[in-house]
Design an enzyme around this catalytic site. Structure first.
Site, PDB file in Angstrom:
ATOM      1  N   LYS A   1     -16.317  82.097  37.439  1.00  0.00           N
ATOM      2  CA  LYS A   1     -14.961  81.928  37.982  1.00  0.00           C
ATOM      3  C   LYS A   1     -14.144  81.177  36.934  1.00  0.00           C
ATOM      4  O   LYS A   1     -14.628  80.205  36.344  1.00  0.00           O
ATOM      5  CB  LYS A   1     -15.026  81.139  39.298  1.00  0.00           C
ATOM      6  CG  LYS A   1     -13.669  81.019  39.985  1.00  0.00           C
ATOM      7  CD  LYS A   1     -13.798  80.490  41.409  1.00  0.00           C
ATOM      8  CE  LYS A   1     -13.794  78.972  41.444  1.00  0.00           C
ATOM      9  NZ  LYS A   1     -13.557  78.433  42.801  1.00  0.00           N
TER      10      LYS A   1
ATOM     11  N   ARG B   1     -15.043  78.982  50.361  1.00  0.00           N
ATOM     12  CA  ARG B   1     -16.358  78.421  50.007  1.00  0.00           C
ATOM     13  C   ARG B   1     -16.310  76.901  49.994  1.00  0.00           C
ATOM     14  O   ARG B   1     -17.309  76.226  50.250  1.00  0.00           O
ATOM     15  CB  ARG B   1     -16.894  79.020  48.713  1.00  0.00           C
ATOM     16  CG  ARG B   1     -16.125  78.762  47.406  1.00  0.00           C
ATOM     17  CD  ARG B   1     -16.152  77.343  46.945  1.00  0.00           C
ATOM     18  NE  ARG B   1     -16.175  77.173  45.523  1.00  0.00           N
ATOM     19  CZ  ARG B   1     -15.688  76.108  44.901  1.00  0.00           C
ATOM     20  NH1 ARG B   1     -15.064  75.140  45.578  1.00  0.00           N
ATOM     21  NH2 ARG B   1     -15.808  75.987  43.611  1.00  0.00           N
TER      22      ARG B   1
ATOM     23  N   ASP C   1       0.119  64.186  55.675  1.00  0.00           N
ATOM     24  CA  ASP C   1       0.546  64.787  54.405  1.00  0.00           C
ATOM     25  C   ASP C   1       1.797  64.035  53.951  1.00  0.00           C
ATOM     26  O   ASP C   1       2.600  63.601  54.783  1.00  0.00           O
ATOM     27  CB  ASP C   1       0.872  66.283  54.609  1.00  0.00           C
ATOM     28  CG  ASP C   1       0.890  67.062  53.300  1.00  0.00           C
ATOM     29  OD1 ASP C   1      -0.004  67.890  53.090  1.00  0.00           O
ATOM     30  OD2 ASP C   1       1.811  66.822  52.470  1.00  0.00           O
TER      31      ASP C   1
ATOM     32  N   LYS D   1     -10.985  53.885  48.125  1.00  0.00           N
ATOM     33  CA  LYS D   1     -11.177  52.729  47.237  1.00  0.00           C
ATOM     34  C   LYS D   1     -12.660  52.587  46.903  1.00  0.00           C
ATOM     35  O   LYS D   1     -13.510  52.926  47.736  1.00  0.00           O
ATOM     36  CB  LYS D   1     -10.705  51.444  47.934  1.00  0.00           C
ATOM     37  CG  LYS D   1      -9.204  51.351  48.047  1.00  0.00           C
ATOM     38  CD  LYS D   1      -8.781  49.972  48.470  1.00  0.00           C
ATOM     39  CE  LYS D   1      -7.280  49.861  48.337  1.00  0.00           C
ATOM     40  NZ  LYS D   1      -6.752  48.552  48.680  1.00  0.00           N
TER      41      LYS D   1
HETATM   42  N1  NAD Z   1     -14.017  70.045  45.632  1.00  0.00           N
HETATM   43  C1  NAD Z   1     -13.762  71.304  45.696  1.00  0.00           C
HETATM   44  O1  NAD Z   1     -14.644  72.143  45.791  1.00  0.00           O
HETATM   45  C2  NAD Z   1     -12.336  71.743  45.679  1.00  0.00           C
HETATM   46  C3  NAD Z   1     -12.002  73.101  45.734  1.00  0.00           C
HETATM   47  C4  NAD Z   1     -10.664  73.462  45.760  1.00  0.00           C
HETATM   48  C5  NAD Z   1      -9.689  72.490  45.739  1.00  0.00           C
HETATM   49  N2  NAD Z   1     -10.069  71.181  45.649  1.00  0.00           N
HETATM   50  C6  NAD Z   1      -9.088  70.104  45.617  1.00  0.00           C
HETATM   51  O2  NAD Z   1      -8.513  69.986  46.912  1.00  0.00           O
HETATM   52  C7  NAD Z   1      -7.205  69.454  46.780  1.00  0.00           C
HETATM   53  C8  NAD Z   1      -6.235  70.283  47.592  1.00  0.00           C
HETATM   54  O3  NAD Z   1      -6.162  71.615  47.106  1.00  0.00           O
HETATM   55  P1  NAD Z   1      -5.284  72.706  47.872  1.00  0.00           P
HETATM   56  O4  NAD Z   1      -5.597  74.023  47.250  1.00  0.00           O
HETATM   57  O5  NAD Z   1      -5.432  72.521  49.340  1.00  0.00           O
HETATM   58  O6  NAD Z   1      -3.819  72.257  47.443  1.00  0.00           O
HETATM   59  P2  NAD Z   1      -2.439  72.546  48.211  1.00  0.00           P
HETATM   60  O7  NAD Z   1      -1.359  72.414  47.199  1.00  0.00           O
HETATM   61  O8  NAD Z   1      -2.532  73.827  48.987  1.00  0.00           O
HETATM   62  O9  NAD Z   1      -2.339  71.367  49.278  1.00  0.00           O
HETATM   63  C9  NAD Z   1      -2.242  70.019  48.919  1.00  0.00           C
HETATM   64  C10 NAD Z   1      -1.492  69.283  50.029  1.00  0.00           C
HETATM   65  O10 NAD Z   1      -1.641  67.880  49.778  1.00  0.00           O
HETATM   66  C11 NAD Z   1      -0.381  67.261  50.009  1.00  0.00           C
HETATM   67  N3  NAD Z   1      -0.403  65.980  49.295  1.00  0.00           N
HETATM   68  C12 NAD Z   1      -0.071  65.687  48.017  1.00  0.00           C
HETATM   69  N4  NAD Z   1      -0.302  64.377  47.752  1.00  0.00           N
HETATM   70  C13 NAD Z   1      -0.805  63.846  48.903  1.00  0.00           C
HETATM   71  C14 NAD Z   1      -1.219  62.565  49.290  1.00  0.00           C
HETATM   72  N5  NAD Z   1      -1.208  61.534  48.450  1.00  0.00           N
HETATM   73  N6  NAD Z   1      -1.654  62.397  50.569  1.00  0.00           N
HETATM   74  C15 NAD Z   1      -1.688  63.410  51.452  1.00  0.00           C
HETATM   75  N7  NAD Z   1      -1.287  64.647  51.145  1.00  0.00           N
HETATM   76  C16 NAD Z   1      -0.855  64.864  49.893  1.00  0.00           C
HETATM   77  C17 NAD Z   1       0.642  68.266  49.544  1.00  0.00           C
HETATM   78  O11 NAD Z   1       1.918  68.012  50.125  1.00  0.00           O
HETATM   79  C18 NAD Z   1       0.006  69.575  50.054  1.00  0.00           C
HETATM   80  O12 NAD Z   1       0.416  69.877  51.374  1.00  0.00           O
HETATM   81  C19 NAD Z   1      -6.920  69.434  45.270  1.00  0.00           C
HETATM   82  O13 NAD Z   1      -7.180  68.153  44.781  1.00  0.00           O
HETATM   83  C20 NAD Z   1      -7.928  70.398  44.715  1.00  0.00           C
HETATM   84  O14 NAD Z   1      -8.254  70.141  43.364  1.00  0.00           O
HETATM   85  C21 NAD Z   1     -11.350  70.800  45.629  1.00  0.00           C
END
Ligand code: NAD
Length: 326
Positions: free
Chosen positions: A73, A116, A166, A238
């Site tokens: 990927k 996933r 959010d 934290k």
């Molecule tokens: N660990 C994993 O396997 C994995 C996989 C995919 C995504 N992620 C991570 O998950 C996170 C979210 O990804 P996504 O695709 O849902 O993004 P997204 O852009 O669809 O959603 C993110 C949301 O978080 C909100 N946001 C921003 N700062 C914030 C804060 N301080 N507190 C609360 N809300 C806040 C935004 O307004 C938005 O609604 C990212 O950090 C991404 O890297 C992790």
């Protein structure tokens, strides 16, 4: 067709329209972790490049012999994208024939990344959360906030309420309306991170990943007996809150070690177990209703390739997508 053959191309819509149910994704992701526990998979830590601040493009290869799934990927996360109407996560996934190495399929990886990741949270929750968990806290109501809730409803049958937080009021309201309609749960918007953590049995944080985090969640906010699954590294919790856990887990020890070398996770507890050890029973999951347990799930290619082969087989079965010459 030339001697190189052809590939199946699956657009984002092609993949979505297959409508593969979340319980199937959870099942295959858990099976992949079993294979990993038996050391029958190849999943090296993901290297990345970083063209913008707090942005990444990761290369994520994996091979799961039992599933005849091999591929990579190539996925990006650009935090500024939503300001320009683009999703945070975009990318492609290539599947290869494990017999010849030839590419057989190229697909958009947005759906897979969403599902996933939720499935990995659900696998972790199945073994690490209290089975009577009723209240879920979601911080970050985007793609992951949605797919993680969907997946948790599959394994936590007693979920009744979601406290959602959010920083973006519009995203929050939309999430609450959508999730109430879709899952029939009581979804409640809350005004602070604290209110989305306190009294919750399960907490998922899905805000942006920051190289230099300014976390806010304190140990005292988190309920004894709770299960936490940060998807945004250590950006929200934290260090003392993470150190207050009785069991600190991750989806992959090697990936965590790799990230530490890059300067992330400067102050986290020692890892008790990874998800392969937990699902295979090599290490016990939850042993006591009062245990505080966290699994930092970093997202590994194992989860992607397990899901991708499901997508590919289903697409072939119904003739979805477009065949392209190599
Ligand atoms: N660990 C994993 O396997 C994995 C996989 C995919 C995504 N992620 C991570 O998950 C996170 C979210 O990804 P996504 O695709 O849902 O993004 P997204 O852009 O669809 O959603 C993110 C949301 O978080 C909100 N946001 C921003 N700062 C914030 C804060 N301080 N507190 C609360 N809300 C806040 C935004 O307004 C938005 O609604 C990212 O950090 C991404 O890297 C992790």
């Amino acid at each position: 067709m030339n001697s190189l053959g052809e590939i199946l191309y699956l657009s984002q819509l092609d993949v979505e329209r297959l409508n593969i149910p979340m319980n199937e994704v959870i099942r295959i992701v858990e099976e992949a972790f079993h294979e990993k526990a038996s050391e029958r998979v190849e999943v090296p830590p993901k290297p990345g490049i970083h063209p913008q601040k707090d942005a990444f493009i990761h290369a994520m290869p994996a091979y799961i012999p039992k599933m005849k799934s091999a591929g990579v990927k190539w996925v990006s996360g650009f935090p500024e994208n939503p300001k320009h109407g683009m999703p945070y996560i975009t990318g492609l996934l290539i599947l290869n024939d494990p017999e010849t190495g030839a590419p057989i399929c190229v697909m958009d990886c947005t759906w897979i990344t969403a599902k996933r990741t939720g499935a990995a949270t659900a696998v972790a929750a199945k073994h690490l959360a209290r089975q009577d968990s009723k209240v879920l806290g979601i911080l970050g109501c985007g793609v992951q906030g949605r797919s993680n809730l969907e997946a948790l409803t599959v394994v936590c049958k007693n979920l009744e309420e979601v406290k959602a937080y959010d920083i973006n009021e519009t995203n929050l309201q939309k999430y609450v309306e959508e999730m109430t309609a879709k899952h029939g749960l009581k979804a409640v918007p809350v005004v602070s991170p604290r209110k989305a953590v306190e009294n919750c049995d399960i907490v998922v944080t899905a805000g942006p990943i920051l190289k230099h985090p300014q976390p806010v969640i304190e140990a005292s906010w988190f309920k004894n007996g709770g299960f936490a699954c940060p998807l945004d590294f250590d950006s929200y919790w934290k260090p003392e809150a993470m150190h207050s856990m009785d069991k600190f887990c991750t989806d992959d020890r090697d990936q965590l070690t790799y990230y530490k070398k890059l300067g992330y996770f400067s102050n986290i507890p020692n890892v008790y177990a990874d998800l392969a050890e937990i699902v295979s029973g090599k290490k016990p999951g939850r042993e006591d209703p009062n245990e505080r347990i966290m699994s930092i799930n970093l997202g590994i290619a194992l989860e992607d390739m397990a899901t991708a082969i499901l997508v590919y087989e289903k697409a072939k079965e119904i003739g979805a997508g477009k065949k392209l010459p190599l």
